[in-house]
Design an enzyme around this catalytic site. Structure first.
Site, PDB file in Angstrom:
ATOM      1  N   ASP A  74       0.815  -1.213   0.000  1.00 11.26           N
ATOM      2  CA  ASP A  74       0.000   0.000   0.000  1.00 11.26           C
ATOM      3  C   ASP A  74       0.848   1.263   0.000  1.00 11.26           C
ATOM      4  O   ASP A  74       0.497   2.249  -0.645  1.00 11.26           O
ATOM      5  CB  ASP A  74      -0.937  -0.001   1.219  1.00 11.26           C
ATOM      6  CG  ASP A  74      -2.188  -0.814   0.938  1.00 11.26           C
ATOM      7  OD1 ASP A  74      -2.798  -0.606  -0.124  1.00 11.26           O
ATOM      8  OD2 ASP A  74      -2.546  -1.682   1.762  1.00 11.26           O
ATOM      9  N   CYS A 131       6.548  -6.161   5.682  1.00 13.89           N
ATOM     10  CA  CYS A 131       5.741  -7.332   5.315  1.00 13.89           C
ATOM     11  C   CYS A 131       5.059  -7.197   3.961  1.00 13.89           C
ATOM     12  O   CYS A 131       4.214  -8.010   3.608  1.00 13.89           O
ATOM     13  CB  CYS A 131       4.716  -7.631   6.411  1.00 13.89           C
ATOM     14  SG  CYS A 131       3.497  -6.338   6.597  1.00 13.89           S
TER      15      CYS A 131
HETATM   16  C1  PEP Z   1       0.862  -4.080   2.459  1.00 15.12           C
HETATM   17  O1  PEP Z   1       0.072  -3.174   2.156  1.00 15.12           O
HETATM   18  O2  PEP Z   1       2.074  -4.047   2.181  1.00 15.12           O
HETATM   19  C2  PEP Z   1       0.401  -5.267   3.169  1.00 15.12           C
HETATM   20  C3  PEP Z   1       1.246  -6.186   3.577  1.00 15.12           C
HETATM   21  O3  PEP Z   1      -0.934  -5.394   3.358  1.00 15.12           O
HETATM   22  P1  PEP Z   1      -1.957  -5.947   2.251  1.00 15.12           P
HETATM   23  O4  PEP Z   1      -1.143  -6.491   1.104  1.00 15.12           O
HETATM   24  O5  PEP Z   1      -2.754  -6.981   2.939  1.00 15.12           O
HETATM   25  O6  PEP Z   1      -2.717  -4.718   1.915  1.00 15.12           O
HETATM   26 MG    MG Z   2      -1.879  -3.110   3.048  1.00 20.68          MG
END
Ligand code: PEP
Ligand code: MG
Length: 584
Positions: free
Chosen positions: A457, A504
């Site tokens: 994000d 992450c």
């Molecule tokens: C991110 O935004 O990097 C993340 C790990 O969350 P998601 O991919 O679930 O939005």
């Molecule tokens: Mg995210």
């Protein structure tokens, strides 16, 4: 020969012949019966409903034993459709009033229901429509005495090509010689992807027009690592992919061995490697791939596999199951990240005009205190059964974090009053995935126990590029210098405040960025379990002194191309095979 690019959702390379599946029954003809046969049609409908329910009961049990609770829940949802009072009333009413045959009444009622779901502009509802179509296929087949005989007569290695695979089809396919899936629709979280990963076969979704381009019996090569489907390959492609498949098998063997080693750099710095999961039963996959715990548990999946919102007890059971698998290792559970592309529009009176900038993630939870409380109570109750950390997604202001923590305190007070045990010093952290949070990281560091950088994000909000829009996909780059500056400053702020920081987003599992991130000071990486062995191998070959030098050099670049080219060269110096099968 023709190459179709889609989304790589389950790794590996497979060769086979195409079996094209339709996920719908052909239009059921409008037919009526004489008035004195209406009662017999009602009985026929009733018998078909009962026998379909019985089939589903068996399938639920079967799936639970083979694949676990989460996939089995999909069929529980199917069963619930067959006993839905309003749908049954509609089917019976049509037979009684219009004297239509039972299959027409059943098909009409279910098609209307599917159309209603499809009209909601939300991926979750649309995927539920696919479930309804699957139920229609089952029920109409039961009424017409037909079943998908072609499926059962399959022989030879087969690649299943479908618009979107229904859960019933995916579950039935395991007994057959299916070596891969390719579908027009679907993303990482579609049914096809869940089943492909559970079955351990390559799959590519989001191919858009695979069912138009591919004919039944066509020779296919499915590359689940790069998300490519080769249709009617020429000799050159055949040879290339055979070599590639052998190379990958060898590479997997090397990586598998590396997975057992310690993630320590050549100059003795330990790097913590964690996994991202959507379901509690995926935890063992992390350990099998050499990971040490869970850096991101995306709990919104509990909503996707359920026809209704999960209860506190269901949340609790999922978290305690994850704790059991983790057996004392790190378990970071993210609170619900619903909204934007993740299935919430149905709860709003009007769909949002710009849902990625709308009521999503922590904002959505704060606007629904009862729903949020259900999860927070379950998390706290689970904390009495093992160590877990709680993480709030998409926090964009300090006030938001304070409000979320206040809700957590409220939940804790309730449990306290009821004498329900929970851990009092649960660590509470935030995801840094909005530029405002990254810029204010120092302020957040005073109020959060840890940070996890969500680059998926963070990139889209920093460079203003929708992460799911293929038209601007070339502009979505983790190597954009602005993104890298933000990542760097967040790591620095965390170090300054002596709090833990991990990353992450997908970037953590991309070997192209391992040297750079380690050079910026990152010591905890959380990624899709399948990426763990490759990253561990790289970690064991690198040297932090060199990584820091690389990071300084990257800091002087002004374009993502420069960054990518430079990192590619430096990474290959450490492990010439490190970028095999990667998309850059
Ligand atoms: C991110 O935004 O990097 C993340 C790990 O969350 P998601 O991919 O679930 O939005
Ligand atoms: Mg995210």
């Amino acid at each position: 020969m023709h190459a179709i690019r889609g989304i790589a959702v389950s790794p590996g390379i497979a060769f086979g012949r195409a079996l094209t599946l339709s996920s719908t029954v052909d239009n059921v003809e409008y037919r009526t019966v004489a008035p004195d046969l209406v009662a017999a049609e009602l009985v026929r409908l009733q018998h078909a409903l009962e026998s379909t329910c019985k089939d589903l009961d068996k399938l639920i049990e079967d799936t639970r034993t083979r694949l676990g609770d989460e996939p089995a829940k999909i069929f529980q949802f199917h069963r619930s459709i067959l006993v839905d009072a309003s749908l049954l009333k509609m089917m019976r009413g049509d037979i009684e009033r219009e004297h239509v045959v039972a299959e027409y009444a059943a098909s009409e009622a279910l098609r209307k229901f599917a159309a209603t779901l499809r009209a909601v502009e939300d991926e979750a509802f649309q995927s539920k429509a696919a479930d309804v179509v699957d139920v229609e296929r089952r029920l109409v087949s039961a009424l017409m005495g037909a079943s998908d005989e072609r499926l059962k007569r399959l022989d030879g290695p087969v690649v299943v090509v479908a618009h979107e695979l229904t859960p019933t089809q995916a579950a039935e396919l395991h007994r057959l010689r299916v070596v891969a899936f390719a579908t027009d629709g679907g993303g990482l979280t579609s049914h096809t992807s869940i089943f492909a990963r559970a079955l351990g076969i390559p799959a590519v979704t989001g191919c858009v027009n695979a069912t138009d381009v591919i004919e039944e019996g066509d020779e296919l090569i499915v590359d689940g690592d790069t998300g490519t489907v080769i249709v009617r390959p020429n000799d050159e492609a055949r040879t290339h992919y055979s070599i590639e498949a052998t190379r990958m098998a060898q590479r997997r063997k090397v990586l598998h061995d590396a997975a057992r080693e310690e993630p320590v750099t050549r100059d003795g710095v330990r790097i913590e490697l964690l996994g991202n999961i959507e379901l509690a039963e995926e935890v063992p996959l992390i350990m099998e791939n050499g990971g040490e715990g869970v850096g991101l548990y995306r709990t919104e999946y509990l909503y996707l596999t359920n026809a209704r919102a999960p209860t506190e007890q269901e949340h609790f059971e999922a978290y305690t199951e994850a704790l059991r698998h983790c057996a004392g290792r790190t378990l970071t559970i993210r609170t619900l990240d619903l909204g934007a592309d993740k299935y919430t529009q149905e709860h709003l009176e009007e769909p949002e005009r710009n849902p990625f900038l709308g009521l999503r993630s922590i904002r959505y939870c704060l606007s629904r205190p009862a729903m949020f409380k259900t999860q927070l109570r379950a998390l706290l109750r689970a904390s009495a059964h093992g160590p877990l950390k709680i993480m709030f997604p998409l926090v964009s202001s300090v006030m938001e974090l304070r409000q979320a923590k206040m809700q957590l305190r409220d939940a804790a007070e309730e449990l306290e009053e009821d004498g329900i045990p929970f851990q009092r010093d649960v660590q509470v952290g935030i995801m840094i995935e909005v530029p405002s949070a990254a810029i204010m990281a120092r302020s957040f560091a005073g109020e959060a126990d840890f940070f996890s950088i969500g680059t998926n994000d963070l990139i889209q909000y920093t460079v203003a590029v929708d992460r799911g829009n293929e038209r601007v996909a070339h502009l979505y780059s983790p190597a954009h210098p602005a993104v890298l500056q933000l990542v760097k400053s967040v790591i620095k702020a965390a170090k300054h405040a002596s709090i833990d920081v991990s990353l992450c987003g997908e970037m953590a599992g991309d070997p192209l960025f391992t040297l750079l991130l380690a050079g910026l000071g990152l010591r905890t990486f959380s990624m899709s379990p399948s990426q763990l062995p490759a990253i561990k191998k790289l970690v064991r070959g690198m040297d932090i002194g060199h990584c820091e030098w690389v990071a300084r050099r990257v800091g002087s670049f002004e374009s993502d191309r420069q960054v990518v080219n430079y990192l590619r060269d430096e990474t290959r110096k450490i492990d010439p095979e490190a970028l095999v099968g990667q998309l850059h």
